[in-house]
Scaffold this active site. Sequence first.
Site, mmCIF file in Angstrom:
data_model
loop_
_atom_site.group_PDB
_atom_site.id
_atom_site.type_symbol
_atom_site.label_atom_id
_atom_site.label_comp_id
_atom_site.label_asym_id
_atom_site.label_seq_id
_atom_site.Cartn_x
_atom_site.Cartn_y
_atom_site.Cartn_z
ATOM 1 N N ASN A 9 43.112 61.096 64.773
ATOM 2 C CA ASN A 9 43.194 61.472 63.365
ATOM 3 C C ASN A 9 43.434 60.211 62.542
ATOM 4 O OD1 ASN A 9 43.818 62.486 60.858
ATOM 5 N ND2 ASN A 9 45.706 63.533 61.479
ATOM 6 N N LYS A 11 43.417 59.875 59.398
ATOM 7 C CA LYS A 11 44.041 60.166 58.098
ATOM 8 C C LYS A 11 43.306 59.432 56.977
ATOM 9 C CE LYS A 11 48.249 61.125 60.554
ATOM 10 N NZ LYS A 11 49.674 61.293 60.536
ATOM 11 N N HIS A 96 46.902 70.663 59.326
ATOM 12 C CA HIS A 96 47.752 69.513 59.640
ATOM 13 C C HIS A 96 49.018 69.571 58.778
ATOM 14 C CE1 HIS A 96 49.260 65.440 59.884
ATOM 15 N NE2 HIS A 96 48.618 65.369 61.039
ATOM 16 N N GLU A 98 50.544 67.459 57.129
ATOM 17 C CA GLU A 98 50.444 66.800 55.817
ATOM 18 C C GLU A 98 49.704 67.684 54.810
ATOM 19 O OE1 GLU A 98 48.868 63.195 57.474
ATOM 20 O OE2 GLU A 98 50.812 62.882 58.434
ATOM 21 N N GLU A 169 52.364 69.797 66.888
ATOM 22 C CA GLU A 169 52.812 68.539 66.299
ATOM 23 C C GLU A 169 54.120 68.754 65.555
ATOM 24 O OE1 GLU A 169 49.429 65.632 65.501
ATOM 25 O OE2 GLU A 169 49.221 67.139 63.953
ATOM 26 N N GLY A 175 54.271 60.224 62.687
ATOM 27 C CA GLY A 175 54.362 58.964 61.939
ATOM 28 C C GLY A 175 55.750 58.364 61.892
ATOM 29 N N SER A 215 53.533 60.610 67.056
ATOM 30 C CA SER A 215 53.946 59.307 67.593
ATOM 31 C C SER A 215 53.508 59.067 69.041
ATOM 32 C CB SER A 215 55.461 59.120 67.442
ATOM 33 O OG SER A 215 55.803 59.076 66.068
HETATM 34 P P1 PGA Z 1 51.031 59.950 64.485
HETATM 35 O O1 PGA Z 1 50.257 61.134 63.753
HETATM 36 O O2 PGA Z 1 50.393 59.769 65.845
HETATM 37 O O3 PGA Z 1 50.815 58.744 63.599
HETATM 38 O O4 PGA Z 1 52.462 60.335 64.591
HETATM 39 C C1 PGA Z 1 49.821 62.263 64.477
HETATM 40 C C2 PGA Z 1 49.134 63.228 63.562
HETATM 41 O O5 PGA Z 1 49.514 63.310 62.389
HETATM 42 O O6 PGA Z 1 48.192 63.911 63.954
#
Ligand code: PGA
Length: 255
Positions: A9, A11, A96, A98, A169, A175, A215
């Site tokens: 992803n 983003k 997601h 976000e 997640e 993140g 992460s």
């Molecule tokens: P990250 O994000 O690996 O940077 O923690 C994962 C995601 O949002 O799918």
Amino acid sequence: MRKYFVGGNWKSNNTMADTHTLIGKTINALNFGPEKTEVAIFPSTIQLTEVQKQLTNKNVYVGCQNISKYGFGAYTGETSVLHLKDLGINWTLVGHSERRSLFAENNAIVAEKTKFALDNKVNVVLCIGETLQERESDQTLNVIQQQLGHVKDVLAAKDSWSNIVIAYEPVWAIGTGKVATPQQAQDVHAFIRKWMAEHVAKEVAEAVRIIYGGSVTEKNCQELITQTDIDGFLVGGASLKPGFTDIVNAVNQAQ
Ligand code: PGA
């Protein structure tokens, strides 16, 4: 046997030059067994067609990070699943965290988008997970059940689930560099599979891929992938770097 699944992803990152480098140096060079592992990358929507042009690795799928809940029409600024179909893109992320937290997507919207994508033969990585506050107040499993329940309620046929990958997640792990422990992740994945068996069907629960996100790096993925109910990863930050190769390799070599 379930096939492993690794999603990258990206983003809202990467200039076009960054994308050319990432595809050219890392993604096109990924070497894995497509009968054992599926890999999909999710670039920014505006770069999708360019990514399709640059991508020479035929084993890697391209997907979108988000779709609208509508078809073509007067929905300024939105990308419809019909646009994806038109480009031959057959994967999308839905729900997601976000999208849920920053763009007010609730469970009902996520369910609608999921159904609309599946109705149009686009596969869905359905993202679910609890916030830190929900975990600390012991609400994790409740939250997960509600998130899954809304989707289950709009899908008429249990076969629909064969075109869904569930991404667990935990929001507190996204993140933050604070990855869930293998046991924490396994516990929730096992719960999801049990819930699917009880509310959808046993064979669907056995077959559905449940991947972990939050992460994930080349360092912590080895141990996570040994867990019985972890079928791969949704990778954010680490999918923008050459180390994504090590994550795909670790998954592809898992037993
Ligand atoms: P990250 O994000 O690996 O940077 O923690 C994962 C995601 O949002 O799918």
